[in-house]
Motif scaffolding. Sequence first.
Motif, PDB file in Angstrom:
ATOM      1  N   ASN A 120       0.823  -1.215   0.000  1.00  0.00           N
ATOM      2  CA  ASN A 120       0.000   0.000   0.000  1.00  0.00           C
ATOM      3  C   ASN A 120       0.857   1.267   0.000  1.00  0.00           C
ATOM      4  N   ASN A 121       1.984   1.232   0.719  1.00  0.00           N
ATOM      5  CA  ASN A 121       2.886   2.388   0.689  1.00  0.00           C
ATOM      6  C   ASN A 121       3.485   2.564  -0.707  1.00  0.00           C
ATOM      7  N   ALA A 122       3.838   1.439  -1.332  1.00  0.00           N
ATOM      8  CA  ALA A 122       4.404   1.509  -2.688  1.00  0.00           C
ATOM      9  C   ALA A 122       3.396   2.190  -3.627  1.00  0.00           C
ATOM     10  N   LYS A 152       0.970   4.260  -2.648  1.00  0.00           N
ATOM     11  CA  LYS A 152       0.768   5.645  -2.205  1.00  0.00           C
ATOM     12  C   LYS A 152       1.901   6.569  -2.645  1.00  0.00           C
ATOM     13  N   TYR A 153       3.137   6.040  -2.650  1.00  0.00           N
ATOM     14  CA  TYR A 153       4.285   6.905  -2.897  1.00  0.00           C
ATOM     15  C   TYR A 153       4.911   6.700  -4.281  1.00  0.00           C
ATOM     16  N   SER A 154       4.136   6.153  -5.225  1.00  0.00           N
ATOM     17  CA  SER A 154       4.665   6.083  -6.599  1.00  0.00           C
ATOM     18  C   SER A 154       3.565   6.440  -7.597  1.00  0.00           C
ATOM     19  N   PHE A 157       7.424   9.200  12.227  1.00  0.00           N
ATOM     20  CA  PHE A 157       8.341   9.853  11.277  1.00  0.00           C
ATOM     21  C   PHE A 157       7.732   9.892   9.872  1.00  0.00           C
ATOM     22  N   ARG A 158       7.790  11.058   9.246  1.00  0.00           N
ATOM     23  CA  ARG A 158       7.376  11.203   7.845  1.00  0.00           C
ATOM     24  C   ARG A 158       8.406  12.073   7.133  1.00  0.00           C
ATOM     25  N   VAL A 159       8.673  11.752   5.878  1.00  0.00           N
ATOM     26  CA  VAL A 159       9.598  12.582   5.107  1.00  0.00           C
ATOM     27  C   VAL A 159       8.921  13.933   4.856  1.00  0.00           C
ATOM     28  N   GLY A 207       2.673   3.350  10.235  1.00  0.00           N
ATOM     29  CA  GLY A 207       2.609   2.047   9.559  1.00  0.00           C
ATOM     30  C   GLY A 207       3.932   1.297   9.611  1.00  0.00           C
ATOM     31  N   LEU A 208       5.015   1.974   9.244  1.00  0.00           N
ATOM     32  CA  LEU A 208       6.319   1.295   9.195  1.00  0.00           C
ATOM     33  C   LEU A 208       6.834   0.969  10.596  1.00  0.00           C
ATOM     34  N   TYR A 209       6.478   1.805  11.555  1.00  0.00           N
ATOM     35  CA  TYR A 209       6.866   1.513  12.949  1.00  0.00           C
ATOM     36  C   TYR A 209       6.216   0.200  13.403  1.00  0.00           C
ATOM     37  N   LYS A 221       9.261  -3.758  -4.336  1.00  0.00           N
ATOM     38  CA  LYS A 221      10.033  -2.749  -5.084  1.00  0.00           C
ATOM     39  C   LYS A 221       9.082  -1.826  -5.837  1.00  0.00           C
ATOM     40  N   ASP A 222       9.301  -0.516  -5.696  1.00  0.00           N
ATOM     41  CA  ASP A 222       8.450   0.417  -6.449  1.00  0.00           C
ATOM     42  C   ASP A 222       9.285   1.356  -7.303  1.00  0.00           C
ATOM     43  N   GLN A 223       8.590   2.100  -8.156  1.00  0.00           N
ATOM     44  CA  GLN A 223       9.272   3.070  -9.028  1.00  0.00           C
ATOM     45  C   GLN A 223       8.810   4.475  -8.646  1.00  0.00           C
TER      46      GLN A 223
HETATM   47  P1  ADP Z   1       2.533   7.151   6.489  1.00  0.00           P
HETATM   48  O1  ADP Z   1       2.544   6.563   5.107  1.00  0.00           O
HETATM   49  O2  ADP Z   1       1.193   7.131   7.129  1.00  0.00           O
HETATM   50  O3  ADP Z   1       3.189   8.497   6.559  1.00  0.00           O
HETATM   51  P2  ADP Z   1       4.450   5.047   7.220  1.00  0.00           P
HETATM   52  O4  ADP Z   1       4.982   4.716   8.575  1.00  0.00           O
HETATM   53  O5  ADP Z   1       3.855   3.944   6.436  1.00  0.00           O
HETATM   54  O6  ADP Z   1       3.422   6.228   7.445  1.00  0.00           O
HETATM   55  O7  ADP Z   1       5.639   5.660   6.371  1.00  0.00           O
HETATM   56  C1  ADP Z   1       6.513   6.628   6.956  1.00  0.00           C
HETATM   57  C2  ADP Z   1       7.101   7.515   5.881  1.00  0.00           C
HETATM   58  O8  ADP Z   1       7.990   6.766   5.066  1.00  0.00           O
HETATM   59  C3  ADP Z   1       6.090   8.092   4.913  1.00  0.00           C
HETATM   60  O9  ADP Z   1       5.486   9.265   5.427  1.00  0.00           O
HETATM   61  C4  ADP Z   1       6.945   8.363   3.687  1.00  0.00           C
HETATM   62  O10 ADP Z   1       7.621   9.586   3.867  1.00  0.00           O
HETATM   63  C5  ADP Z   1       7.960   7.236   3.728  1.00  0.00           C
HETATM   64  N1  ADP Z   1       7.635   6.079   2.872  1.00  0.00           N
HETATM   65  C6  ADP Z   1       7.056   4.918   3.234  1.00  0.00           C
HETATM   66  N2  ADP Z   1       6.957   4.071   2.205  1.00  0.00           N
HETATM   67  C7  ADP Z   1       7.507   4.709   1.144  1.00  0.00           C
HETATM   68  C8  ADP Z   1       7.727   4.355  -0.232  1.00  0.00           C
HETATM   69  N3  ADP Z   1       7.363   3.170  -0.725  1.00  0.00           N
HETATM   70  N4  ADP Z   1       8.309   5.291  -1.025  1.00  0.00           N
HETATM   71  C9  ADP Z   1       8.696   6.493  -0.559  1.00  0.00           C
HETATM   72  N5  ADP Z   1       8.523   6.873   0.732  1.00  0.00           N
HETATM   73  C10 ADP Z   1       7.940   6.001   1.572  1.00  0.00           C
END
Ligand code: ADP
Length: 258
Positions: free
Chosen positions: A159-161, A163-165, A206-208, A222-224, A187-189
């Motif tokens: 789902n993150n892949a 969301k972020y591609s 943490f979020r970028v 989610g990642l935590y 793996k995503d692009q």
């Molecule tokens: P959320 O997506 O709700 O912010 P997550 O803990 O899943 O929380 O992810 C933390 C952060 O990691 C995201 O805010 C994003 O900045 C970065 N991230 C996670 N997955 C990806 C990905 N596949 N590509 C790029 N950045 C990602």
Amino acid sequence: CATFYAYTDPENPNIFFFAGTTADITERKMEEQRRSDFIGMVSHELRTPLTAIKAYTNLLQRIAGKNNDKMLVSTMEKVDTQVKRMEAMINGFLEVARLGEGKIRLNITRSDLASLFKIAEEDSLVTINSHKVIFAPTETTPLDVDQDKIEQVLINFINNAVKYSPPGTTIEVSCITKNGMAQVYVKDQGMGIPIADQPFIFDRFFRVESDAMKDKKGFGIGLYICKEIIERHHGKIGVESTEGQGSVFWFSLPVSII
Ligand code: ADP
């Protein structure tokens, strides 16, 4: 960032000293804990009214259906979707709080990699139509795991892949087994992760922070949760990523001995 100095004893150059401070790291961890405690408490309180809203939503949906009231049916569907989103958020926060208190128990059973992949593949067929998700063939490698929890990690990565591609790009899910560990890759692009942020990516909240992230909603939990789940299975989790090119999120788990 914490600062460390390394120097040698002038009298005896074989002796090294390290000095420095971790105060700001400790402060960050304490802030994380305060936030987590607060969110855990609020989420717990929100659960009761949310349960009531869900029950009334279901009641209204049934009434709308019976009366063949199309407008109410479609409105209640929208309410239902939002209620489910809120429920998922609250459950995520409660899970973070429970993880922090060490209250999550694993339900370990014999599973295998092929079944885990199959469930995730079926889930992504139903829920993802914006991206091409490709599952590489996998062996029936035996794993003693909490199947739901590992599934949660794999689906979270996918789902993150998504969301972020960008839409239309490909996401590849694959696995290799070596040295007694099964290693799963997603793996995503997509947008990738700046190198300076990579060490913190699995931290709570943490979020970028970048222009590319401006319209991406989330709480950084989610990642935590994924990291906690994998580490409780004596596994490892990580990411390799190049900003602007894409990411490979991976986790590895010990293969069970038959
Ligand atoms: P959320 O997506 O709700 O912010 P997550 O803990 O899943 O929380 O992810 C933390 C952060 O990691 C995201 O805010 C994003 O900045 C970065 N991230 C996670 N997955 C990806 C990905 N596949 N590509 C790029 N950045 C990602």
